[in-house]
Scaffold this active site. Structure first.
Site, PDB file in Angstrom:
ATOM      1  CD  GLU A 178      -2.670   1.394   2.458  1.00 59.42           C
ATOM      2  OE1 GLU A 178      -2.885   2.561   2.858  1.00 59.42           O
ATOM      3  OE2 GLU A 178      -3.092   0.380   3.034  1.00 59.42           O
ATOM      4  CG  ASN A 316      -5.455  -4.564   9.728  1.00 57.99           C
ATOM      5  OD1 ASN A 316      -6.176  -5.085  10.570  1.00 57.99           O
ATOM      6  ND2 ASN A 316      -5.299  -5.089   8.524  1.00 57.99           N
TER       7      ASN A 316
END
Length: 408
Positions: A178, A316
């Site tokens: 990302e 995450n």
């Protein structure tokens, strides 16, 4: 919010019932207290928010629908769809092949691709260079792009501050898919540099203040700045965006710190700080924020241990582990099989990238109190599987079905 067609194998009757009940009672999502599952000899507290997010369900929906609608065609994933081993394995079992690993190393050479092939862009997005390369082959990436809308939101925010003449500081892990994608999109519009953490941010600030020799920057931040980056010119006006899965508190601290650096360097006040520091607001996705806040709420419970479920390369999820580790013994696992027995657990240490065996992880006392959460790319079915596995270690426990009925 849009709903998606996600394979039922990823769902959990127990957790679906809990989430439905909690949503009905708290539609504005203001209650971050955990949910108690009292099985008798063991009490399990589930975080208020966990598991599949909007972007992950969107990606899974597109991927499996693409497979179903294109029998006989070669289908490739640019890299892992999401950072969950079960989902990626299921896609491979359905005939999907990976083009690259998560670090961008080729598995299938692009030269073997043809215009008839399908290439799925993962939820993390991809770089403009890779997208152009696929388009040049004749592959229509826009038809099979599963990039998370909240990642695209960061790209749009970057473009907006670039148009106002700011350079872009990206808080993220430089090698993460990302961050590589966001860096590519940001640097198209403005000079950009990646900082991994506060430590790197402090070093960047030394260049802003002129405390370090500018020539050192290009070595110290090698691979983390855009082409043609001019240290003296491009750090005069900056804005901060982030990889959507970072710790919210870390990103806020980095933004606050750099803002104070700019105020100090240019003799500004809060009123005119925008002359040199963009007001970007937080660019974490809603699920990252909700899941992290839910963990903070869960940690208010006096518990014996925490279990965090998710892919070991999930950013995450590792941050949820990090939050739990500050309070109590925490075990990061990716499937129920890692609970080897009542006495032994095989768990992941994301700090050094190793799996470790711990003995005596469950308390001898009863009732035991266990906190459980999972990452945004983790199927609820995995969490239910872990709960069922834990119950086998506590004879006389209520069944999952009995507890599920309480949320009907």
């Amino acid at each position: 919010m849009k709903t998606f067609d996600v394979p039922v194998v990823y769902r959990s009757p127990l957790i679906s019932a809990i989430k439905k009940k909690r949503k009905e009672a708290d539609r504005m999502k203001k209650d971050f207290a955990p949910t108690l599952l009292d099985f008798g000899p063991v009490r399990i507290y589930l975080a208020r928010h966990f598991g599949f997010c909007y972007g992950v369900e969107n990606a899974i929906d597109i991927a499996f629908r693409t497979v179903a609608e294109n029998p006989g065609r070669r289908i490739f994933l640019l890299s892992e769809m999401i950072h969950n081993p079960q989902v990626n394995a299921d896609l491979v079992a359905a005939g999907v092949r990976f083009l690259q690993d998560t670090k961008g190393k080729a598995i299938v050479p692009f030269e073997e691709l043809t215009a008839d092939d399908i290439v799925l862009i993962p939820a993390f997005g991809t770089t403009l260079a890779i997208e152009q390369r696929l388009n040049d082959i004749g592959i229509r990436t826009e038809l099979y792009n599963t990039t998370c809308p909240f990642v695209e939101k960061v790209w749009n925010r970057s473009e907006g501050i670039a148009q106002k003449g700011y350079s872009i500081v990206i808080h993220g892990k430089p090698k993460h898919e990302e961050t590589r994608a966001t860096f590519s999109h940001a640097s198209k519009d403005a000079p950009s540099v990646v900082v991994e953490d506060m430590k790197q941010t402090i070093e960047l600030a030394k260049y802003i203040r002129g405390e370090k020799d500018a020539a050192q920057f290009y070595t110290e931040f090698a691979g983390q700045y855009s082409q043609g980056f001019d240290l003296l010119r491009d750090l005069q006006r900056i804005g901060v965006v982030n990889q959507t899965t970072m710790l919210a508190s870390d990103t806020q601290a980095i933004a606050d710190y750099l803002k104070e650096v700019m105020i100090e360097k240019y003799g500004l006040t809060e009123a005119n700080a925008r002359e040199h520091f963009a007001d970007t607001r937080d660019t974490l996705c809603y699920a990252t924020n909700d899941n992290q806040t839910a963990v903070s709420g869960m940690l208010g419970v006096d518990a014996d241990l925490a279990i965090v479920v998710g892919g070991y390369n999930s950013s995450n999820t590792s941050h949820l582990v990090e939050l739990c580790e500050e309070k109590l013994p925490t075990y990061f696992i990716n499937e129920e099989a890692k609970l080897l027995s009542k006495d032994t657990v095989l768990h992941y240490n994301f700090h050094n990238g190793t799996e470790n065996v711990t003995e005596g992880y469950l308390p001898a006392k009863q009732p035991a109190t266990i906190l459980i959460t999972s990452g945004a790319s983790c199927p609820d079915a995995l969490v239910e599987g872990i709960i069922r596995r834990l119950l086998t270690f506590y004879p006389g426990s209520k069944t999952v079905e009995e507890v599920t009925a309480q949320f009907a």
